[in-house]
Design an enzyme around this catalytic site. Sequence first.
Site, PDB file in Angstrom:
ATOM      1  N   LYS A 104      -8.585  -1.720   5.460  1.00 43.14           N
ATOM      2  CA  LYS A 104      -8.884  -1.966   4.045  1.00 43.14           C
ATOM      3  C   LYS A 104      -7.978  -3.055   3.457  1.00 43.14           C
ATOM      4  O   LYS A 104      -8.408  -3.885   2.661  1.00 43.14           O
ATOM      5  CB  LYS A 104      -8.759  -0.669   3.249  1.00 43.14           C
ATOM      6  CG  LYS A 104      -9.965   0.253   3.507  1.00 43.14           C
ATOM      7  CD  LYS A 104      -9.899   1.536   2.700  1.00 43.14           C
ATOM      8  CE  LYS A 104      -9.009   2.550   3.345  1.00 43.14           C
ATOM      9  NZ  LYS A 104      -9.592   3.873   3.559  1.00 43.14           N
ATOM     10  N   SER A 143      -7.722   2.956   9.598  1.00 41.41           N
ATOM     11  CA  SER A 143      -8.468   3.074   8.343  1.00 41.41           C
ATOM     12  C   SER A 143      -7.732   2.364   7.204  1.00 41.41           C
ATOM     13  O   SER A 143      -8.297   1.532   6.485  1.00 41.41           O
ATOM     14  CB  SER A 143      -8.665   4.565   8.026  1.00 41.41           C
ATOM     15  OG  SER A 143      -9.104   4.764   6.711  1.00 41.41           O
ATOM     16  N   ASP A 170     -15.438   1.950   7.814  1.00 49.31           N
ATOM     17  CA  ASP A 170     -14.398   2.920   7.470  1.00 49.31           C
ATOM     18  C   ASP A 170     -14.931   3.971   6.511  1.00 49.31           C
ATOM     19  O   ASP A 170     -14.627   5.155   6.639  1.00 49.31           O
ATOM     20  CB  ASP A 170     -13.174   2.211   6.870  1.00 49.31           C
ATOM     21  CG  ASP A 170     -12.159   3.228   6.362  1.00 49.31           C
ATOM     22  OD1 ASP A 170     -11.608   3.976   7.195  1.00 49.31           O
ATOM     23  OD2 ASP A 170     -11.945   3.308   5.139  1.00 49.31           O
ATOM     24  N   HIS A 222       0.841  -1.193   0.000  1.00 48.16           N
ATOM     25  CA  HIS A 222       0.000   0.000   0.000  1.00 48.16           C
ATOM     26  C   HIS A 222       0.873   1.237   0.000  1.00 48.16           C
ATOM     27  O   HIS A 222       1.832   1.337   0.749  1.00 48.16           O
ATOM     28  CB  HIS A 222      -0.898   0.025   1.236  1.00 48.16           C
ATOM     29  CG  HIS A 222      -1.745   1.261   1.318  1.00 48.16           C
ATOM     30  ND1 HIS A 222      -2.890   1.412   0.567  1.00 48.16           N
ATOM     31  CD2 HIS A 222      -1.587   2.411   2.007  1.00 48.16           C
ATOM     32  CE1 HIS A 222      -3.412   2.603   0.818  1.00 48.16           C
ATOM     33  NE2 HIS A 222      -2.642   3.226   1.687  1.00 48.16           N
ATOM     34  N   ARG A 245     -15.210  12.016   9.446  1.00 48.70           N
ATOM     35  CA  ARG A 245     -13.976  12.681   9.885  1.00 48.70           C
ATOM     36  C   ARG A 245     -13.632  13.844   8.981  1.00 48.70           C
ATOM     37  O   ARG A 245     -13.153  14.888   9.430  1.00 48.70           O
ATOM     38  CB  ARG A 245     -12.820  11.667   9.914  1.00 48.70           C
ATOM     39  CG  ARG A 245     -12.901  10.692  11.082  1.00 48.70           C
ATOM     40  CD  ARG A 245     -11.983   9.500  10.857  1.00 48.70           C
ATOM     41  NE  ARG A 245     -10.618   9.891  10.580  1.00 48.70           N
ATOM     42  CZ  ARG A 245      -9.776   9.223   9.791  1.00 48.70           C
ATOM     43  NH1 ARG A 245     -10.148   8.105   9.206  1.00 48.70           N
ATOM     44  NH2 ARG A 245      -8.559   9.668   9.606  1.00 48.70           N
TER      45      ARG A 245
HETATM   46  N1  URA Z   1      -6.370   7.377   3.815  1.00 51.55           N
HETATM   47  C1  URA Z   1      -7.236   6.492   4.342  1.00 51.55           C
HETATM   48  O1  URA Z   1      -7.543   5.483   3.716  1.00 51.55           O
HETATM   49  N2  URA Z   1      -7.746   6.718   5.549  1.00 51.55           N
HETATM   50  C2  URA Z   1      -7.453   7.804   6.274  1.00 51.55           C
HETATM   51  O2  URA Z   1      -7.952   7.945   7.374  1.00 51.55           O
HETATM   52  C3  URA Z   1      -6.548   8.741   5.713  1.00 51.55           C
HETATM   53  C4  URA Z   1      -6.028   8.498   4.491  1.00 51.55           C
END
Ligand code: URA
Length: 433
Positions: A187, A183, A161, A82, A168
């Site tokens: 994923k 977060s 999320d 990632h 947020r």
């Molecule tokens: N990228 C994400 O996937 N989540 C976040 O909280 C910030 C950046």
Amino acid sequence: MRMVDIIEKKRDGQALTTQEIDYFIAGYTKGDIPDYQVSSLAMAIYFQDMNDDERAALTMAMVNSGDVIDLSNINGIKVDKHSTGGVGDTTTLVLAPLVAAVGVPVAKMSGRGLGHTGGTIDKLESVEGFHVEITEDKFVKLVNEAKVAVIGQTGNLTPADKKLYGLRDVTGTVNSIPLIASSIMSKKIAAGADAIVLDVKTGNGAFMKTLEDAEALAHAMVRIGNNVGRNTMAIISDMGQPLGNAIGNALEVKEAIETLQGNGPEDLTELVLTLGSQMVVVGGKAKDLAEARSMLEQAIQDGTALESFRTFLENQDGDGSVVEDVSKLPQAKYQIELPAQSSGYVTEIIANEVGVASMMLGAGRQTKEDDIDLSVGLVLHKKVGDKVNKGDALLTIHSNQVQIDNVKEKLLQSITISEHGDEPTLIHKIITE
Ligand code: URA
Ligand code: CA
């Protein structure tokens, strides 16, 4: 359990239990707990932070809020990479076939997304015939046989999320290390990763502008991964200037092919070898980073990395012969050089601004409905630290329009030439625990 008690507990600086975290994530996902209570808790987390146990619990609660991709029919340790995002980041296109060539299975689920260029799938679609609409059975079969395949996003992954990130965004609570780390990690885990390698970017083109913040985020994610049984490593790399030379879709595929042949830009090659080494180690195919690196260098030298890319493209109906003839990729009508206005050293190429310029040419999409032009983009001839003479080509603009004065102006504004220049640092830190 009452949400208000959980909010007060965190407000007062106490650690939440796994049961409390599960309760609020499940309740929020279902719609039983309202936005105003969750935004209040997010603000309390922003100020009071979370310990390692809470971060791990939050990550797994979000993983379990939706579908989890089951890759258990794929043999071996599934490693996912990632990147926190950048401009002209061609790494995935090179890494997937490269680590597959040394036996690390790459089962990649990818999206299109918004941005300066398309996502990995868009880029790969510049290869005639290539597509990601394959069944899950075929996906599993291809990864088992060829070690690499890419499938389009399926399933309802981490709905908690999605909801929380959206909230947020409008409540001043994006910039919180425990919330960002959980977060991102949720994923990756929901997408089926057994092991994870993270490329945390820092610099003006990155989400984390300072090295200190990037390091804190990297450590937080590595610790979460290792605490929930996913071997995780990270690097912190520079996103002050774009990565490699090409920014675009077909242009980045060409750059990826050159890199797999051993003729890629120095910075992209170095980043790929560094991240790839971590992937090979967490994937259990080498005992340490040095051994992993020499395996990858060997795969580039002896051509197996390039062959792996060809097979990967052909397995998904793409024209694999592009690997020996890149002129088969879509090409823009006009190639326009941008000359330097003065002599000296390049001291800055603002990644974000250059990204916007490529978007203006049509390489990326602003809204989900936009079409993208796979052929357009930019190829840099000078990078930070390089010497230039007035009139030298700084870069070539690949465009399907002739009238691009606005693009040229944007680019000239984002490149600084000064009397003295320093070589930039590409890899700031390697984080293995
Ligand atoms: N990228 C994400 O996937 N989540 C976040 O909280 C910030 C950046
Ligand atoms: Ca690039």
